[in-house]
Structures are given as C-alpha cells and as structure tokens.
Enzyme design. Structure first.
Site, PDB file in Angstrom:
ATOM      1  CB  CYS A  76      -0.953   0.001   1.187  1.00 23.12           C
ATOM      2  SG  CYS A  76      -0.142  -0.132   2.793  1.00 23.12           S
ATOM      3  CG  HIS A 127      -4.097   0.701   4.479  1.00 21.45           C
ATOM      4  ND1 HIS A 127      -3.488  -0.135   3.567  1.00 21.45           N
ATOM      5  CD2 HIS A 127      -5.194   1.214   3.843  1.00 21.45           C
ATOM      6  CE1 HIS A 127      -4.188  -0.129   2.438  1.00 21.45           C
ATOM      7  NE2 HIS A 127      -5.218   0.681   2.584  1.00 21.45           N
TER       8      HIS A 127
END
Length: 648
Positions: free
Chosen positions: A308, A591
C-alpha cells in the site's frame, strides 16, 4: 590457553522455563502490534496463559525462577484482577467462545472460585447490556418521533421483524438469546454472506468517515472469523465458497497465489468479500457522468500483501502531470530499443503506459513487474513488514535521477574545449563544478530536477562583524517538524526561523578568523515546480525508547502561498493536488491511501478501490486535535503544484 565453559543442564532447563514464560508475552505482542485492527476478544486467552504459568511456577524448584515469578506476580496480579473481567466480557461477545470458554479457563485456574467468577462476569455483561438498551430506547424514541424507520440491512427486513417478535414473545432479551445459542462453527460458515451487510453499508454510505468506520468494523469481523484458520480449514472454506458463487470462484484463483499470512490476508479478503472492483469502477463513471475527463484513466493498484505504501505514492506521481508526461515520453522513445536494460524506471514507465492506454476508463491494474523490480533492487522492500511511503518516494526519485544521469553520460560526448571565460550554468548544489583536465564537468540536470528540485540557502550572520555567509543546497522534498493544532504555513515559518549559535555551537567566521556567536536561518532560494512536503509524523521518544506516531492536527490548505522565499520568488502560490495518508496509530503498522485532485475532482485511492469524494472531505485528514482519538487517518506527504513560473 582459553577455557570455554558450557551451560550446565540446570542452566539449560532454566532457559527453557524462561522461554516458556516469555512465549505468551510474545504472542500477545504480535497479536496487538502485528495487526492493523486488533480485536479485544482475543486478548483474554493470552492473559490467561500468563496467569496460569505464574501460578504453576510459584513454588518452582529453581530459586532463580521462583524469585522471578514472585516479582512478576506482584505486578501481574493487579493487572489480572482489574482487567481480566473486561477482557472476559470481550471474549463472551465472541460467538465462538461465550461463557463456555470462560468456564474452562476459570476452572483450570481454580475450580473453587470458578462459579463465583463466572457469576461476576455475567452480572457485569448484563449491566453493560442494560446501559446499552437504555441508550437504544432513547435513540429509538428520537428516531420514531422524526418519523424515520431504523436502518435495516437490505433484504433482511422480514427476518428483523420476525426476530424482534420472537424475542418479545419469548420474554428473553437479545443477550439471553445470543448466550443460549450454540457456539459458532467457524469451519463451515459462509463468511461472504455474513459480511454482505458490511459491504452494503460501505458501498452505499456517502460520508467518508462513516464509510471508514464500516470498513474498520468489517476488517475486525474478518479478523475474528479467519484468524484461527490453518491450511486445511482454508482449503475447506475455499471449496464451500467455490460452490456458492461464480464471482467468488474468480477470486479463489487469486487467493491461491498468496501464502495465508496476516499481511496477505488483508489483500485476500478484499477480493474474497468485496468483489466490487467492477461495481466500484462503474459507480465512479456514473458519479462523474458527462464530466468524466477526456483521455483520463482512473485505475486502482492491486496490493501484494504490504505494498500500500507503494500504491499510494505511485497514484500521487501518476497524477503529477509533468512527471507522468515526461515518463510517457521516455517510454515512447525507448520502447523501440530492443536491447534496453530493464530497470526501475522502465518498469514504472511501462506501468504508466498500461494505465494511459487502457480502453476502459476505470478498473484495477497489478503493478507486479514494478514491485518485483523494486524488491530485487532494494532488500529494504523485500520483507512483508510495514514500509515508509516517504522513504520509498525518496528512493524512487533518486533512482530515476541516477538512471537518467547514466543514460545522459553514455549518449553525450564530452566537450573537448570549454572557453575559460565562460562560466558554467549555476546548479542547484551551489558549488561550482570541478575542473577535470582543465575542462568543466557540468552535473546533469534531468527533468526530475526540473520538476521537483528546489534550492535552499543557509544564511549565517556573524554577530561581531555582520558578515553573512550563504551556502546553497538542493532538495526534492521538504521535511517539516509538526506541532499540535498547527498549519503548513506555521510549520514553514518554524523551518525558516532564526537560530542563535552560541556556547559550544559557535560559528567559525572566516573574516574574524575565530569562533563567534551567529544567527542562522534557512530560506527557499528557488522554489520547485512541484513542492513535496513531508510531515514528520514519526518521532523517536527517548522516554519510550521507540518511535511514536504524532497524530497532531496540521491544517494543509488547498491553496498555499510560500512566504519564506527570497527575491525574486516572493509569495509563490501553489495548489494541492495529492495527499498520501497514513492510516494507523503507530509507525510499525497501518495502511496507506492517497487523495488525488484530477480535473477539479477529488478521488480517494485505497489500493484497488477508487471512489469520488467531496473537496470538503480532505480536511478530515488534517489529524487529531486530541492525543487519543479514533481518527487515525492523517496526511503524511503533500504534493503542491506551482500556479506560476518558478524560473526567473
């Protein structure tokens, strides 16, 4: 003669016992810090293991172990007595455990106190449920008075009415019914049906904050359902899912490509449960309608376990129009060269070309070739650990610069003669280029420099003779210290604030030929066309002995005016076009997502998922005004584009 002593049997045995003690601590640490969304129902088991071990070794034969257990027990007993009930309540709310698990645990600890402890937990959970019901009645009354019907998941209205009537008719509360139900059989549950309620809310709700909350809840439920699965159970689940839906079958083939570890679990479940890639794309096209930009493409990137950090930065760079155009030109001019060596830049150019040449307007692309090349070149990015998006951005830009410089040196013939009277072009590094055999060697200025590079000037004024010494240095991004409830403008002012050098930090003045007190400040001598600002959200805390994430609220405006510049670049204006956001409470897990402005529309990129958001939603990523907040989505890297010329 060197004498080597070996551990005795008793010492080896002691080490084994200590390792046995530390194992539960290791497991619960991995459980909490190894997950972006840890769930409290899993903690009780680990804490119970520690309590069992301490009790079992309280009278151990080894005096060293016995003393160690005694000291630990003094501190741990207080924690166990105060917090075990809270963790026990969380375990009861796990449909796989309920009171059956507590009965087993308490009986192992002490059979005589088992019933008393169970009754204590039961009374607390009913008390908690009573408070919940009271709040629910108040909320329901307010909703009913407004003439609205409480939200019920689509397709479940009949069941909801049936269940409510059944609960009222039986005289049992929802908690009673839940506790009376048999334990959940995790191995045969059709989880994609169970989670459809979450996905309906994710796709239908308009609020970004509410949508994030649904996503987090869905991930928590997935974590509860799938954490205990091993290889055999996973294959069984896949067989069930294969029979259930043709759509799921296409995702099963993707699942088998991944090892079943925690890092890839997030990627696997995103495909398994959502299955919304095509639906999300069509939804974005419908949202834009006739306003869909001509020739533009909006594609999400597949996540390969923990990529990510890479996906979010690549999205920001793709929508950095000058960078994209230069890279596509590079691809066009080099794709005909058959013997061209593959490198990170050719892989990136190929990826950008794939996106721009797609027939569809939206979809998902797997940047597999680029990620493989990245891991091959730099071992830092080979592991499945959480990576830093800023480190990746720096590495990528510098790698592209190195490749362009090598290619330029390979294709450009060295100048044989250079007029001694002609001065070389002033470069970003400040000092003049060195003389090699009487010939000036100019450093290569690439298009990456033209886009991202700016010049800082470090001015030092001697307080005795007032002589100002200036030293220039280049930058591709500005890293700014941040403070609570501040703004980018204030952070830039602090960056250029005057610092007094005195005592041990005195400045050596060439004119005075001695150490003198001085004033030092940093200003932007030449602003870049694309200004990249990195907010220092991860700070090493001496008292903690580790890095901590600063969730400070830092306002970043959509339009920025640089005031800490020198003539003739005063009050240069910039417009925000991309934000890389870190989601999570710590530096070692979390994330990354990105916000991008394209043709006056703001888009939200979360790996494969792409959706349109309102401009006002950008401010939800400023940070938290309080230290402890449920909002963990904070702007980390900002991309600004100059609204005027930056070369004069």
């Amino acid at each position: 003669m060197r004498v080597v002593s070996f551990l005795s049997y008793s010492e080896w045995r002691r080490a084994e016992v200590i390792c046995e003690l530390l194992k539960p601590f290791s497991e619960i640490t991995n459980l909490i810090s190894g997950s972006s969304y840890p769930t409290s129902n899993l903690y009780f088991n680990e804490i119970w293991k520690i309590e069992c071990w301490l009790r079992a070794h309280a009278n151990y034969s080894d005096p060293v172990i016995c003393e160690m257990v005694k000291c630990m027990k003094l501190k741990f007993e207080k924690y166990w007595e105060e917090y075990s009930d809270i963790l026990a309540v969380a375990a009861v709310l796990d449909p796989r455990l309920k009171f059956h698990f507590l009965e087993y645990c308490f009986s192992v600890l002490d059979q005589s106190t088992c019933k008393r402890r169970l009754a204590n937990v039961r009374s607390k959970i009913y008390k908690l449920f009573g408070a919940y019901k009271k709040n629910q009645r108040i909320s329901s009354a307010a909703t009913t008075s407004q003439g609205e019907i409480p939200d019920v998941p689509a397709g479940y209205g009949g069941f909801y009415a049936f269940f409510s009537q059944k609960a009222v008719g039986s005289g049992k509360s929802a908690l009673d019914i839940y506790l009376d139900e048999p334990l959940l059989d995790i191995y045969s549950i059709q989880c994609w049906i169970f989670l459809s309620h979450f996905d309906n809310n994710i796709t239908s709700c308009g609020s970004l904050k509410l949508k994030d909350r649904w996503i987090h809840q869905r991930r928590a439920v997935i974590s509860i359902l799938l954490r205990p699965l091993r290889e055999r159970e996973r294959e069984r689940l896949l067989r069930n899912l294969k029979k259930s839906s043709d759509r799921i079958e296409s995702n099963n083939r993707q699942i088998r490509k991944y090892s079943w570890n925690h890092r890839s679990e997030k990627t696997v479940i995103r495909r398994l449960v959502l299955g919304l890639m095509g639906a999300a794309g069509s939804k974005l096209e419908k949202a834009l309608g006739d306003q869909f930009p001509e020739g533009e493409r909006y594609f999400g990137f597949e996540n390969f376990g923990n990529t990510c950090y890479c996906n979010s930065v690549l999205q920001a760079l793709y929508f950095c129009v000058p960078f994209r155009e230069q890279l596509l030109d590079y691809y066009t001019s080099n794709k005909s060269v058959a013997d061209s060596e593959e490198n990170l830049m050719t892989c990136l150019a190929d990826l950008f070309s794939q996106i721009s040449s797609q027939k569809k307007k939206t979809g998902v692309i797997a940047p597999k070739r680029f990620v493989q090349r990245l891991k091959k070149q730099n071992e830092l990015f080979r592991s499945y650990m959480h990576q830093d998006a800023h480190e990746f951005l720096n590495y990528l830009l510098n790698e592209v610069v190195d490749i362009l410089e090598k290619e330029a040196k390979a294709t450009t013939k060295p100048e044989r003669e250079t007029s001694s009277s002609s001065s070389p072009e002033k470069i970003a590094n400040g000092p003049k280029a060195p003389l090699v055999n009487g010939v000036h060697k100019e450093p290569v200025v690439t298009w990456v420099h033209n886009i991202f590079q700016g010049i800082l000037t470090n001015e030092t004024r001697c307080l005795r003779c007032e002589t100002v010494t200036a030293r220039d240095e280049t930058f591709l991004d500005l890293s700014l210290d941040i403070e609570q409830n501040s703004s980018i403008t204030s952070c830039l002012k602090n960056f250029s604030s005057t610092e007094t050098l005195h005592a041990e930090d005195k400045f050596f003045c060439d004119k005075c030929c001695s150490l003198q007190e001085a004033q030092k400040r940093m200003k932007i001598k030449k602003p870049p066309h694309i200004l990249v600002i990195h907010l220092k959200r991860f700070k090493y805390m001496e008292q903690l002995g580790r890095y901590k994430k600063l969730s400070y609220r830092v306002v970043f405006p959509l339009e920025l005016k640089l005031s800490n510049t020198v003539e003739p670049y005063t009050d240069v204006e910039y417009s925000l076009f991309a934000v890389v956001v870190h989601v999570g409470s710590g530096p070692n897990h979390g994330h990354y997502v990105s916000l991008v402005k394209s043709h006056n529309h703001w888009l939200f990129f979360d790996d494969e998922n792409v959706e349109m958001i309102e401009e006002s939603a950008v401010q939800t990523f400023f940070g938290s005004s309080q230290e402890y907040s449920s909002n963990t989505d904070h702007g980390y890297i900002l991309f600004y584009e100059s609204l005027g010329p930056t070369t004069k």
